[in-house]
Design a protein around this motif. Structure first.
Motif, PDB file in Angstrom:
ATOM      1  N   UNK A 145       0.609  -1.315  -0.412  1.00  0.00           N
ATOM      2  CA  UNK A 145      -0.106   0.301   0.252  1.00  0.00           C
ATOM      3  C   UNK A 145       1.196   1.396  -0.232  1.00  0.00           C
ATOM      4  N   UNK A 146       1.889   0.888   0.854  1.00  0.00           N
ATOM      5  CA  UNK A 146       2.730   2.400   0.677  1.00  0.00           C
ATOM      6  C   UNK A 146       3.538   2.455  -0.249  1.00  0.00           C
ATOM      7  N   UNK A 147       4.495   1.301  -0.820  1.00  0.00           N
ATOM      8  CA  UNK A 147       5.436   1.502  -1.883  1.00  0.00           C
ATOM      9  C   UNK A 147       4.548   1.710  -3.372  1.00  0.00           C
ATOM     10  N   UNK A 148       4.807   2.730  -4.045  1.00  0.00           N
ATOM     11  CA  UNK A 148       4.320   2.775  -5.436  1.00  0.00           C
ATOM     12  C   UNK A 148       5.341   1.734  -6.041  1.00  0.00           C
ATOM     13  N   UNK A 149       6.084   0.693  -6.075  1.00  0.00           N
ATOM     14  CA  UNK A 149       6.748   0.079  -7.252  1.00  0.00           C
ATOM     15  C   UNK A 149       6.744  -1.308  -6.702  1.00  0.00           C
ATOM     16  N   UNK A 150       6.651  -1.606  -7.725  1.00  0.00           N
ATOM     17  CA  UNK A 150       6.676  -3.115  -7.659  1.00  0.00           C
ATOM     18  C   UNK A 150       8.052  -3.980  -8.374  1.00  0.00           C
ATOM     19  N   UNK A 151       8.046  -5.028  -7.537  1.00  0.00           N
ATOM     20  CA  UNK A 151       9.670  -5.326  -8.303  1.00  0.00           C
ATOM     21  C   UNK A 151       9.143  -6.365  -9.679  1.00  0.00           C
ATOM     22  N   UNK A 152       9.735  -6.255 -10.280  1.00  0.00           N
ATOM     23  CA  UNK A 152       9.974  -7.463 -11.566  1.00  0.00           C
ATOM     24  C   UNK A 152      10.128  -8.720 -11.655  1.00  0.00           C
ATOM     25  N   UNK A 153      11.072  -9.130 -10.220  1.00  0.00           N
ATOM     26  CA  UNK A 153      11.055 -10.396  -9.230  1.00  0.00           C
ATOM     27  C   UNK A 153      10.758 -10.174  -7.830  1.00  0.00           C
ATOM     28  N   UNK A 154       9.195 -11.165  -7.571  1.00  0.00           N
ATOM     29  CA  UNK A 154       8.542 -10.983  -6.400  1.00  0.00           C
ATOM     30  C   UNK A 154       9.632 -11.723  -5.136  1.00  0.00           C
ATOM     31  N   UNK A 155      10.820 -11.956  -5.181  1.00  0.00           N
ATOM     32  CA  UNK A 155      11.298 -12.810  -4.745  1.00  0.00           C
ATOM     33  C   UNK A 155      12.470 -11.762  -4.267  1.00  0.00           C
ATOM     34  N   UNK A 156      12.674 -10.128  -4.565  1.00  0.00           N
ATOM     35  CA  UNK A 156      13.443  -9.482  -5.066  1.00  0.00           C
ATOM     36  C   UNK A 156      13.403  -8.437  -3.273  1.00  0.00           C
ATOM     37  N   UNK A 157      11.734  -9.016  -2.229  1.00  0.00           N
ATOM     38  CA  UNK A 157      11.731  -8.000  -2.037  1.00  0.00           C
ATOM     39  C   UNK A 157      12.768  -8.688  -0.295  1.00  0.00           C
ATOM     40  N   UNK A 158      12.878 -10.146  -0.938  1.00  0.00           N
ATOM     41  CA  UNK A 158      13.256 -10.834   0.593  1.00  0.00           C
ATOM     42  C   UNK A 158      14.705 -10.201   1.309  1.00  0.00           C
TER      43      UNK A 158
END
Length: 132
Positions: free
Chosen positions: A55-68
């Motif tokens: 909800x807070x971050x407008x950017x989304x990762x191209x790779x889902x696991x990169x948020x780790x």
């Protein structure tokens, strides 16, 4: 001799680093934007969850696991600590099959009381499969 847990943690760290580097190459700025969002959330509320970050971050990762790697950075920096709880992601249908950790803010007023009930940092690392 290196223990299996240490080897697993080293492999996890290497994998997270590789995904983070690929993410930054393909969509620069995500890691910093997500980290900054975690800090803003942690400053204004007692817990932090993937629903809050999305909800807070407008950017989304191209790779889902990169948020780790972003979450691990926030733990290492003392922004958040693992609460021992988890809940489903409600804001992204691609993630709704998984339970995601709920973190306690270490920046929110009164967080000292909440953090006192969290698992010890060494136990948190065990939950993530080893050391940082």
């Amino acid at each position: 001799m290196t223990s299996p847990a240490t080897l697993a943690a080293d492999r996890r760290e290497a994998g997270m680093q590789a995904v983070a580097e690929a993410q930054e190459r393909d969509a620069p700025g995500y890691a910093d934007a997500a980290y900054d969002a975690i800090i803003r959330i942690a400053e204004r509320q007692a817990t932090v969850h993937i629903n809050d970050l999305l909800a807070e971050c407008p950017l989304r990762p191209e790779r889902p696991n990169s948020a780790g790697s972003v979450w691990m950075r926030a733990i290492k920096d003392g922004v958040i600590t693992f609460s021992g709880g988890a809940r489903h992601c409600l804001t992204d249908p691609r993630k709704n099959k998984h339970r995601y950790p709920v973190y306690l803010s270490r920046l929110f007023q009164g967080s000292e009381r909440l953090a006192a009930s969290a698992p010890a940092p060494s136990r948190q690392l065990e939950m993530f499969g080893g050391g940082l």
